[in-house]
Design a protein around this motif. Structure first.
Motif, mmCIF file in Angstrom:
data_model
loop_
_atom_site.group_PDB
_atom_site.id
_atom_site.type_symbol
_atom_site.label_atom_id
_atom_site.label_comp_id
_atom_site.label_asym_id
_atom_site.label_seq_id
_atom_site.Cartn_x
_atom_site.Cartn_y
_atom_site.Cartn_z
ATOM 1 N N ARG A 19 100.982 63.597 35.801
ATOM 2 C CA ARG A 19 100.896 62.135 35.762
ATOM 3 C C ARG A 19 102.022 61.541 34.926
ATOM 4 N N ALA A 34 100.672 52.825 42.694
ATOM 5 C CA ALA A 34 99.795 51.659 42.597
ATOM 6 C C ALA A 34 98.703 51.908 41.561
ATOM 7 N N ASP A 35 98.266 53.156 41.436
ATOM 8 C CA ASP A 35 97.229 53.510 40.469
ATOM 9 C C ASP A 35 97.220 55.020 40.303
ATOM 10 N N ALA A 37 94.597 58.119 38.211
ATOM 11 C CA ALA A 37 93.448 58.424 37.359
ATOM 12 C C ALA A 37 93.308 59.937 37.274
ATOM 13 N N GLN A 51 91.519 56.458 33.266
ATOM 14 C CA GLN A 51 92.216 55.539 34.162
ATOM 15 C C GLN A 51 93.600 55.220 33.619
ATOM 16 N N LEU A 52 94.532 54.981 34.501
ATOM 17 C CA LEU A 52 95.869 54.561 34.094
ATOM 18 C C LEU A 52 95.846 53.128 33.586
ATOM 19 N N THR A 53 95.082 52.277 34.250
ATOM 20 C CA THR A 53 95.020 50.865 33.893
ATOM 21 C C THR A 53 93.710 50.577 33.191
ATOM 22 N N ASN A 54 93.786 50.056 31.965
ATOM 23 C CA ASN A 54 92.593 49.678 31.225
ATOM 24 C C ASN A 54 92.392 48.176 31.376
ATOM 25 N N ASP A 96 87.423 46.097 39.687
ATOM 26 C CA ASP A 96 87.730 47.451 40.137
ATOM 27 C C ASP A 96 89.077 47.397 40.842
ATOM 28 N N TYR A 97 90.050 48.056 40.266
ATOM 29 C CA TYR A 97 91.414 48.018 40.762
ATOM 30 C C TYR A 97 91.831 49.423 41.139
ATOM 31 N N GLY A 98 92.497 49.581 42.254
ATOM 32 C CA GLY A 98 93.039 50.883 42.626
ATOM 33 C C GLY A 98 91.989 51.815 43.210
ATOM 34 N N ASP A 101 86.121 53.869 41.467
ATOM 35 C CA ASP A 101 85.529 54.656 40.373
ATOM 36 C C ASP A 101 84.418 55.581 40.857
#
Length: 162
Positions: A19, A34-35, A37, A51-54, A96-98, A101
């Motif tokens: 990653r 784009a995302d 995890a 997750q990459l994006t918090n 919820d992005y990408g 979950d």
């Protein structure tokens, strides 16, 4: 259009290193993620997701900014800051992005304890960069939304069974 690629590794460190390599390549604009995890199944069977994006932290920061601005207008900046930060964190936690979950946790429950999986939502133009960054870690391809030709290329490069 972004494609999903899920790779399994024998340990958490390999997924983290791949990653990080991909994020470094992305900075040079040779790849677009784009995302991303990482899910790790711990020895006790629990699944841990990184997750990459918090979105909670991002939402809290944005909410705090707007809250303090509105608070200044209403002569109560600290109240605005507190309410804005709380509201932003709540909105961020609900977004919820990408990569979904629920899907991440489902896959996480299927891997062996101590192993990990890397979820990448990326554009197919970066497929060669993915191969370069991860081949030395010998991942297993768990799932993709790639074309049959591109998926076969990945599986062949990693020695994964179809």
């Amino acid at each position: 259009m972004a494609e999903l690629v899920v790779l399994a590794f024998d340990d958490e460190g390999s997924a983290l290193q791949v990653r990080d390599k991909l994020l470094s390549i992305q900075k040079s604009r040779m790849l677009q993620l784009a995302d991303a995890a990482i899910v790790v199944r711990q020895q006790d069977g629990r699944v841990k997701v990184k997750q990459l994006t918090n979105l909670v932290g991002t939402g809290a920061f944005g909410g705090a900014f707007w809250g303090i601005l509105i608070g200044l207008l209403l002569a109560a900046p600290w109240l605005g800051l507190a309410v804005g930060a709380a509201a932003g964190a709540l909105v961020g936690s609900l977004a919820d992005y990408g990569v979904d979950d629920k899907f991440i946790k489902e896959v996480g429950s299927t891997i062996q304890p101590g192993h990990s999986a890397l979820f990448l939502l990326m554009h197919t133009a970066g497929l060669d960069k993915l191969l370069d960054a991860s081949k030395e870690y010998h991942p297993t391809v768990l799932q993709t939304t790639l074309s049959a030709e591109d998926e076969a290329k990945l599986r062949e490069a990693f020695g994964s069974d179809g």
